[in-house]
Design a protein around this motif. Structure first.
Motif, PDB file in Angstrom:
ATOM      1  N   VAL A   1     -18.785  34.680  43.422  1.00  0.00           N
ATOM      2  CA  VAL A   1     -19.985  33.867  43.639  1.00  0.00           C
ATOM      3  C   VAL A   1     -20.135  32.809  42.549  1.00  0.00           C
ATOM      4  CG1 VAL A   1     -22.504  33.922  43.733  1.00  0.00           C
ATOM      5  CG2 VAL A   1     -21.172  35.665  44.934  1.00  0.00           C
ATOM      6  N   MET A   2     -19.880  33.173  41.295  1.00  0.00           N
ATOM      7  CA  MET A   2     -20.074  32.195  40.220  1.00  0.00           C
ATOM      8  C   MET A   2     -19.071  31.050  40.323  1.00  0.00           C
ATOM      9  SD  MET A   2     -18.772  34.050  36.668  1.00  0.00           S
ATOM     10  CE  MET A   2     -19.870  35.454  36.806  1.00  0.00           C
TER      11      MET A   2
ATOM     12  N   GLU B   1     -18.494  45.330  41.744  1.00  0.00           N
ATOM     13  CA  GLU B   1     -19.643  44.436  41.590  1.00  0.00           C
ATOM     14  C   GLU B   1     -19.267  43.210  40.765  1.00  0.00           C
ATOM     15  OE1 GLU B   1     -22.560  46.939  39.839  1.00  0.00           O
ATOM     16  OE2 GLU B   1     -22.902  48.106  41.667  1.00  0.00           O
ATOM     17  N   ALA B   2     -18.437  43.418  39.741  1.00  0.00           N
ATOM     18  CA  ALA B   2     -18.013  42.301  38.897  1.00  0.00           C
ATOM     19  C   ALA B   2     -17.163  41.310  39.689  1.00  0.00           C
ATOM     20  CB  ALA B   2     -17.227  42.828  37.699  1.00  0.00           C
TER      21      ALA B   2
ATOM     22  N   ARG C   1     -19.147  32.629  33.123  1.00  0.00           N
ATOM     23  CA  ARG C   1     -19.966  31.690  33.906  1.00  0.00           C
ATOM     24  C   ARG C   1     -20.181  30.391  33.119  1.00  0.00           C
ATOM     25  NH1 ARG C   1     -23.547  32.592  38.064  1.00  0.00           N
ATOM     26  NH2 ARG C   1     -23.441  34.847  37.690  1.00  0.00           N
TER      27      ARG C   1
ATOM     28  N   ARG D   1     -18.963  38.468  31.685  1.00  0.00           N
ATOM     29  CA  ARG D   1     -19.164  37.594  32.851  1.00  0.00           C
ATOM     30  C   ARG D   1     -20.147  36.465  32.548  1.00  0.00           C
ATOM     31  NH1 ARG D   1     -19.576  42.401  35.223  1.00  0.00           N
ATOM     32  NH2 ARG D   1     -21.614  42.107  36.205  1.00  0.00           N
TER      33      ARG D   1
ATOM     34  N   ASP E   1     -19.406  39.231  41.812  1.00  0.00           N
ATOM     35  CA  ASP E   1     -20.128  38.297  40.951  1.00  0.00           C
ATOM     36  C   ASP E   1     -19.240  37.131  40.537  1.00  0.00           C
ATOM     37  OD1 ASP E   1     -22.275  37.343  39.454  1.00  0.00           O
ATOM     38  OD2 ASP E   1     -21.781  38.555  37.697  1.00  0.00           O
TER      39      ASP E   1
ATOM     40  N   PRO F   1     -21.286  42.949  31.662  1.00  0.00           N
ATOM     41  CA  PRO F   1     -22.085  41.747  31.935  1.00  0.00           C
ATOM     42  C   PRO F   1     -21.953  40.650  30.899  1.00  0.00           C
ATOM     43  CG  PRO F   1     -23.361  43.725  32.395  1.00  0.00           C
ATOM     44  CD  PRO F   1     -22.087  44.196  31.745  1.00  0.00           C
TER      45      PRO F   1
END
Length: 311
Positions: free
Chosen positions: A156-157, A149-150, A108, A104, A153, A101
Motif C-alpha cells: 500500500v505504501m 500485515e507488513a 515509507r 516500515r 502495508d 513498525p
C-alpha cells in the motif's frame, strides 16, 4: 563516469534489443538513505538521464528501482547505518526486520523522498519491492501474521507514494511459523482462490496479494524455473488466482533460469519464455543481465526478446 560498471550495464541492456522497454536496477536500502532523513538519489538521477538519452520518440525506456532490505553475501549490509539495530543475520547475508513498525515508517519516508526527487521523471516507470521470502530463523520478533500485515502495508505504501506508476510486488514464499501446505492443492487444502485460510505460509501470502489486487499492483516472483518442485507446488499456483483476478503479472529469468533444466542442463530461453507466458500468464518478463561467469547468459535471451515484441 562513462566507464562505470552500472552505466555500462544499463546501456548494454537497453541497447541489446529494441523490444526492451525498461531497466530493473537493484539498490540496497543503505545505498539510498545515508543518514537520518538524509537521502542520496544521485546515482538514480544519472541512470534516468542515461535512459532519457537512449529513448526515442517511438520508444521510452523506463527505469524501475528495486529496493532491497535483504542481502545474500556476508559483506553486504542492506540497512542504513542508523537503522542497523533492525538488521539481523539471514543465511549467508543479512535482512531488515520489516515486520517491525519503526522499520516500515522509515521505509515509507524513503519512498516519499524518492517520489519527490524523481517520481515525475518521464522515464521513471515504477518501483519494485524486496521478495517476500525472509530467510532462515532466528528472526527477532517475527511471526507469520505480523509479516503478512507488513507485506500488505509495504504494498500500500508503494502505491500511495507512486499513485501513477507501476508497482512490482515480488513474491515467492512467506516463511511461516505455522504448518505448511504440503502438496498445495487450492481446492482441497486451501479453498479456491481468493484464499480464506491462514494456517500456512502460502495461504497467508495469497491473502496478502488478494487484498492488494484493488491497488493495481503487478505481482511476480524472482525465478522462472519450470522444474523446481517447491515453486511448482507452493508458489506458481498463485499466478492462476491472480490472473483470474485481473492483476498484472511478471516473473524474473534470473541466473538459475539460464542454466537449470530438467536434468540440470541448459534450458533453451524460448522454453523459459513460453513457460512464463503460457503457465504463469505474465505480462512482463524481467531478464537478469549481470555477468554470470560461465555458461548461458543474457545474450541467449536476446533472440527471444527480438522475436517477441508483444504477446
Amino acid at each position: 563516469d562513462e566507464d562505470r560498471a552500472d552505466l555500462i550495464g544499463i546501456r548494454e541492456a537497453a541497447e541489446a534489443s529494441p523490444n526492451i522497454v525498461g531497466i530493473h536496477f537493484r539498490y540496497f536500502w543503505r545505498d539510498l538513505e545515508v543518514g537520518v532523513d538524509s537521502y542520496d538519489f544521485t546515482r538514480m538521477g544519472e541512470h534516468l538521464d542515461l535512459l532519457s538519452e537512449l529513448s526515442t520518440p517511438d520508444r521510452t525506456i523506463y527505469y524501475v528501482p528495486f529496493i532491497a532490505w535483504r542481502s545474500y553475501q556476508p559483506q553486504d549490509h542492506p540497512m542504513p547505518a542508523h537503522l542497523s539495530e533492525f538488521e539481523e543475520p539471514a543465511g549467508d547475508g543479512h535482512r531488515g526486520q520489516v515486520w517491525k513498525p519503526a522499520v516500515r515508517a522509515a521505509y515509507r519516508d524513503l519512498l516519499t523522498a524518492m517520489a519527490d526527487a524523481h517520481g515525475s521523471h518521464p522515464n521513471f516507470g515504477g518501483v519494485s519491492t524486496q521478495e517476500s521470502a525472509v530467510g532462515p530463523p532466528p528472526r527477532d520478533g517475527f511471526t507469520s501474521l505480523l509479516y503478512a500485515e507488513a507485506l500488505f502495508d509495504i504494498g500500500v505504501m508503494h502505491r500511495e507514494a507512486f499513485p501513477t506508476k507501476q508497482i512490482f510486488f515480488l513474491f515467492n514464499f512467506l516463511d511461516a511459523d505455522l504448518s505448511d501446505c504440503e502438496g498445495l492443492d487450492r481446492e482441497a487444502d486451501c479453498g479456491s482462490w481468493p484464499v480464506n485460510r491462514t494456517e500456512c505460509g502460502p495461504c497467508l501470502l495469497g491473502g496478502v496479494m488478494e487484498s492488494l489486487v484493488p491497488y493495481d499492483i503487478a505481482f511476480g516472483g524472482p525465478d522462472i524455473l519450470p522444474y523446481n518442485d517447491p515453486l511448482l507446488r507452493l508458489v506458481y499456483p498463485h499466478y492462476d488466482g491472480l490472473d483470474e483476478s485481473g492483476a498484472s503479472l511478471f516473473c524474473h529469468a534470473q541466473k538459475n533460469s539460464y542454466r537449470v533444466g530438467e536434468e540440470g542442463d541448459y534450458m533453451p530461453m524460448q522454453e523459459i519464455f513460453d513457460f512464463a507466458v503460457e503457465e504463469l500468464h505474465v505480462d512482463y518478463v524481467i531478464w537478469f543481465h549481470k555477468e554470470l561467469g560461465t555458461g548461458q547468459m543474457f545474450e541467449a535471451a536476446v533472440p527471444v526478446i527480438d522475436e517477441t515484441p508483444t504477446w
